[in-house]
Design a protein around this motif. Structure first.
Motif, PDB file in Angstrom:
ATOM      1  N   ASP A 122       0.837  -1.224   0.088  1.00 20.16           N
ATOM      2  CA  ASP A 122       0.154   0.230   0.169  1.00 20.16           C
ATOM      3  C   ASP A 122       0.793   1.283   0.051  1.00 20.16           C
ATOM      4  O   ASP A 122       0.551   2.410  -0.516  1.00 20.16           O
ATOM      5  CB  ASP A 122      -1.073  -0.029   1.401  1.00 20.16           C
ATOM      6  N   VAL A 123       1.983   1.189   0.801  1.00 18.57           N
ATOM      7  CA  VAL A 123       2.842   2.488   0.962  1.00 18.57           C
ATOM      8  C   VAL A 123       3.427   2.577  -0.607  1.00 18.57           C
ATOM      9  O   VAL A 123       3.420   3.909  -0.957  1.00 18.57           O
ATOM     10  CB  VAL A 123       3.855   2.023   1.963  1.00 18.57           C
ATOM     11  N   LEU A 124       3.982   1.679  -1.103  1.00 19.35           N
ATOM     12  CA  LEU A 124       4.583   1.676  -2.356  1.00 19.35           C
ATOM     13  C   LEU A 124       3.652   2.369  -3.259  1.00 19.35           C
ATOM     14  O   LEU A 124       3.939   3.052  -4.479  1.00 19.35           O
ATOM     15  CB  LEU A 124       5.354   0.608  -2.879  1.00 19.35           C
ATOM     16  N   GLU A 125       2.267   1.755  -3.288  1.00 21.97           N
ATOM     17  CA  GLU A 125       1.573   2.303  -4.174  1.00 21.97           C
ATOM     18  C   GLU A 125       1.072   3.624  -4.120  1.00 21.97           C
ATOM     19  O   GLU A 125       0.705   4.483  -4.992  1.00 21.97           O
ATOM     20  CB  GLU A 125       0.325   1.507  -4.075  1.00 21.97           C
ATOM     21  N   VAL A 126       0.960   4.245  -2.629  1.00 22.82           N
ATOM     22  CA  VAL A 126       1.002   5.575  -2.589  1.00 22.82           C
ATOM     23  C   VAL A 126       1.948   6.686  -3.467  1.00 22.82           C
ATOM     24  O   VAL A 126       1.773   7.644  -4.068  1.00 22.82           O
ATOM     25  CB  VAL A 126       0.742   5.915  -1.017  1.00 22.82           C
ATOM     26  N   LEU A 127       3.216   5.945  -3.209  1.00 20.71           N
ATOM     27  CA  LEU A 127       4.344   6.755  -3.742  1.00 20.71           C
ATOM     28  C   LEU A 127       4.142   6.594  -5.164  1.00 20.71           C
ATOM     29  O   LEU A 127       4.542   7.685  -5.834  1.00 20.71           O
ATOM     30  CB  LEU A 127       5.621   5.846  -3.336  1.00 20.71           C
ATOM     31  N   ASP A 128       3.912   5.604  -5.685  1.00 22.54           N
ATOM     32  CA  ASP A 128       3.677   5.324  -7.190  1.00 22.54           C
ATOM     33  C   ASP A 128       2.676   6.566  -7.813  1.00 22.54           C
ATOM     34  O   ASP A 128       2.668   7.231  -8.591  1.00 22.54           O
ATOM     35  CB  ASP A 128       3.088   4.041  -7.674  1.00 22.54           C
ATOM     36  N   GLU A 129       1.374   6.556  -6.949  1.00 23.39           N
ATOM     37  CA  GLU A 129       0.424   7.554  -7.302  1.00 23.39           C
ATOM     38  C   GLU A 129       0.832   9.013  -7.192  1.00 23.39           C
ATOM     39  O   GLU A 129       0.362   9.809  -8.141  1.00 23.39           O
ATOM     40  CB  GLU A 129      -0.711   7.379  -6.127  1.00 23.39           C
ATOM     41  N   LEU A 130       1.706   9.348  -6.432  1.00 22.96           N
ATOM     42  CA  LEU A 130       2.200  10.721  -6.299  1.00 22.96           C
ATOM     43  C   LEU A 130       3.400  10.923  -7.104  1.00 22.96           C
ATOM     44  O   LEU A 130       4.064  11.959  -7.113  1.00 22.96           O
ATOM     45  CB  LEU A 130       2.533  10.927  -4.589  1.00 22.96           C
ATOM     46  N   GLY A 131       4.145   9.900  -7.640  1.00 23.85           N
ATOM     47  CA  GLY A 131       5.132  10.161  -8.579  1.00 23.85           C
ATOM     48  C   GLY A 131       6.561  10.213  -7.905  1.00 23.85           C
ATOM     49  O   GLY A 131       7.402  10.962  -8.637  1.00 23.85           O
ATOM     50  N   VAL A 132       6.363   9.448  -6.871  1.00 24.22           N
ATOM     51  CA  VAL A 132       7.700   9.919  -6.049  1.00 24.22           C
ATOM     52  C   VAL A 132       8.636   8.338  -6.351  1.00 24.22           C
ATOM     53  O   VAL A 132       8.089   7.456  -6.140  1.00 24.22           O
ATOM     54  CB  VAL A 132       7.474   9.775  -4.613  1.00 24.22           C
ATOM     55  N   SER A 133       9.713   8.693  -7.054  1.00 21.65           N
ATOM     56  CA  SER A 133      10.568   7.640  -7.348  1.00 21.65           C
ATOM     57  C   SER A 133      11.502   7.368  -6.191  1.00 21.65           C
ATOM     58  O   SER A 133      12.016   6.014  -6.044  1.00 21.65           O
ATOM     59  CB  SER A 133      11.319   7.808  -8.778  1.00 21.65           C
ATOM     60  N   VAL A 134      11.871   8.130  -5.510  1.00 19.13           N
ATOM     61  CA  VAL A 134      12.812   8.012  -4.403  1.00 19.13           C
ATOM     62  C   VAL A 134      12.571   9.091  -3.243  1.00 19.13           C
ATOM     63  O   VAL A 134      12.229  10.182  -3.410  1.00 19.13           O
ATOM     64  CB  VAL A 134      14.474   8.559  -4.682  1.00 19.13           C
TER      65      VAL A 134
END
Length: 243
Positions: A63-75
């Motif tokens: 879920d956390v990784l999906e939130v980062l994906d949704e926000l366009g956060v690669s690092v």
């Protein structure tokens, strides 16, 4: 599905809450870090504003990784407290290239034998919840998790967050929460534990220091299990320095 909040501008920093709290635990840290960071907070399933469906199959780290994906956060850099620190470790194990630096407060760890004080706490909590005494289980968690330096407002906030989590999770019933193996992390890790918390978390810190490369562990003489709520200014300064 996962409630999250983004404030500020600059390098990304992800804050993941403890298992007795939700994203509200980070308010003091958000106000400081937002000055020069893009601060991301989440409510894991069954906490805060994120629901939990009965029978759900999920992994908090996914879920956390999906939130980062949704926000366009690669690092991102990441800060985690207790169970939230465990979730951060799992996410960084699955996608080490996405985590630049980790600041962890008292993460539990697999493969560490529960200490006597932890077993006693878990047994009492289970007995209270099986008896339907949510108030009693909530107070047990407040007493166990919140260290001696916390003020009344911090204790009340933990009380409110924990009771809400119990209500949501008990209503959901059985769920299938997957956990991922921890390992392969490349990011530097700053690890904090408290002298006034259950001995189990000190044992977990020792295990993680041996398991993972580049871990710097500090025991805070004044702290319980939730140092960012107990001495917020001091812990925020330590978090900022560690980032």
């Amino acid at each position: 599905m996962i409630s999250h909040r983004v404030v500020g501008d600059g390098p990304a920093v992800l804050l993941v809450h403890a298992g007795v709290c939700d994203a509200r635990m980070w308010e003091r840290q958000i106000e400081d870090l937002r000055v020069d960071h893009r601060v991301i907070t989440v409510d894991l399933r069954g906490y805060g504003e994120t629901p939990l469906e009965g029978g759900a199959k999920y992994a908090d780290a996914a879920d956390v990784l999906e939130v980062l994906d949704e926000l366009g956060v690669s690092v991102t850099k990441a800060v985690g407290s207790s169970y939230g620190a465990y979730v951060v470790l799992q996410a960084a194990s699955r996608a080490p290239e996405r985590f630049e630096r980790l600041v962890l407060m008292s993460p539990p760890a697999d493969n560490v034998v529960p200490t006597d004080d932890f077993r006693a706490f878990a047994a009492e909590e289970n007995a209270l919840l099986e008896a339907g005494d949510v108030d009693g289980a909530t107070e047990l968690n407040v007493r166990t998790s919140v260290g001696p330096e916390a003020d009344d407002a911090a204790r009340e906030l933990v009380r409110v967050m924990q009771r809400h989590a119990f209500e949501v999770q008990l209503a959901a019933g059985e769920v299938d929460a997957d956990e991922w193996e921890v390992g392969g992390i490349t990011a530097p890790i700053r690890l904090f534990t408290g002298a006034h918390e259950l001995k189990f978390f000190g044992a977990c810190a020792e295990y993680l220091t041996e398991l993972l490369p580049n871990v710097e562990h500090t025991e805070l003489a004044w702290a319980g299990h939730l140092p960012s709520l107990e001495r917020p200014e001091e812990m925020t300064a330590l978090i900022r320095a560690s980032l």
